[in-house]
Design an enzyme around this catalytic site. Structure first.
Site, mmCIF file in Angstrom:
data_model
loop_
_atom_site.group_PDB
_atom_site.id
_atom_site.type_symbol
_atom_site.label_atom_id
_atom_site.label_comp_id
_atom_site.label_asym_id
_atom_site.label_seq_id
_atom_site.Cartn_x
_atom_site.Cartn_y
_atom_site.Cartn_z
ATOM 1 N N HIS A 144 0.827 -1.202 0.000
ATOM 2 C CA HIS A 144 0.000 0.000 0.000
ATOM 3 C C HIS A 144 0.865 1.256 0.000
ATOM 4 O O HIS A 144 2.070 1.196 0.248
ATOM 5 C CB HIS A 144 -0.936 0.020 1.215
ATOM 6 C CG HIS A 144 -2.124 -0.884 1.068
ATOM 7 N ND1 HIS A 144 -2.083 -2.208 1.433
ATOM 8 C CD2 HIS A 144 -3.373 -0.665 0.581
ATOM 9 C CE1 HIS A 144 -3.263 -2.767 1.184
ATOM 10 N NE2 HIS A 144 -4.057 -1.848 0.665
ATOM 11 N N LYS A 148 -0.792 4.982 4.455
ATOM 12 C CA LYS A 148 -1.676 4.041 5.163
ATOM 13 C C LYS A 148 -1.164 3.838 6.582
ATOM 14 O O LYS A 148 0.026 3.559 6.790
ATOM 15 C CB LYS A 148 -1.742 2.706 4.422
ATOM 16 C CG LYS A 148 -2.755 1.727 5.014
ATOM 17 C CD LYS A 148 -2.964 0.531 4.097
ATOM 18 C CE LYS A 148 -3.930 -0.479 4.691
ATOM 19 N NZ LYS A 148 -5.274 0.104 4.942
#
Length: 254
Positions: A144, A148
């Site tokens: 990600h 995040k």
């Protein structure tokens, strides 16, 4: 049908656009942070700090905020007997219990990922894992963007749960490995997180056997797939009886 959108970050903005595109009404948008500026189709007069400030009737809440807002969302949904689509990730075990308990009093849809592809893979894992588990080691890798805040991703947890559920809970999650950890045991499912750049979301489930590897992979090219899934879920949930629902019911996955 009136939707309350909780969270006005990037995902919240996508949700608002998709709510409008679907011909639904935005009853209000909740953003706790100061300085939020309304962008079309949202106007300043429907940008609020609390669900209780919303003037219009709400049929369903879509939540793309963070776990700190869970109590407010559940309390409002129960008090007003409306559905809540919970799309945030990073909940504690205690909070997940609260979600389940709330579903006894009103309709709650909880999913760690709102996309069609991810939920199909989740179901496929339940079917193939019992066939492969004895001969293959299983590892999950998720990637990600560098903004995040939770790890591992909710989707990685979803895939692990599908694997473990299909094997009656005999597996154990191992989050990364460092140092002299000894040989890998058959109970292990390694879960590994990568953070960098602007990666929207990429998940691989690896079945590593003797002289062969099977890999299932899902790559999100845009966050739009999650907002579109949440709107579809809201339309499904409106008017439903109290209960705990998932994207499996929304997508009619048998």
């Amino acid at each position: 049908m009136n939707i309350a959108v909780f969270g006005y970050g990037m995902m919240g903005k996508f949700v608002c656009e998709d709510v409008a595109s679907a011909g639904l009404q935005i009853a209000g948008v909740i953003e706790k942070r100061d300085g939020a500026q309304a962008m079309s189709p949202v106007t300043e007069d429907i940008l609020y700090k609390s669900l209780n400030d919303i003037k219009e009737k709400v049929d369903v809440i879509i939540d793309f905020s963070n776990p700190a807002n869970l109590d407010e969302i559940l309390e409002y949904a129960i008090e007003n007997q409306i559905g809540a689509v919970i799309c945030s990730t990073g909940f504690t075990a205690e909070q997940l219990t609260k979600i389940k308990q709330a579903s006894e009093k009103t309709a709650i849809l909880f999913s760690r990922n709102m996309s069609l592809g991810v939920n199909v893979i989740s179901e496929v894992l339940k079917q193939i894992t019992p066939i492969l588990a004895d001969a293959f080691d299983i590892e999950i890798i998720e990637k990600h963007h560098n903004q995040k805040v939770d790890s591992p991703s909710g989707t990685a947890k979803l895939f692990y749960d599908s694997i473990n559920e299909s094997l009656n809970g005999e597996k154990e999650a191992v989050y990364g490995r460092e140092g002299i950890v000894g040989k890998r045991t058959k109970k292990e499912v390694g879960i590994h997180a990568i953070r960098g750049g602007s990666i929207v979301g990429e998940h691989s489930i690896i079945f590593a056997g003797q002289d062969e590897i099977i890999e299932l992979k899902h790559e999100a090219l845009s966050k739009r797939i999650f907002s579109q899934g949440s709107v579809k879920a809201a339309k499904f949930l409106a008017g439903k009886a109290p209960g705990f629902y998932t994207m499996k019911e929304v997508l009619d996955i048998k």
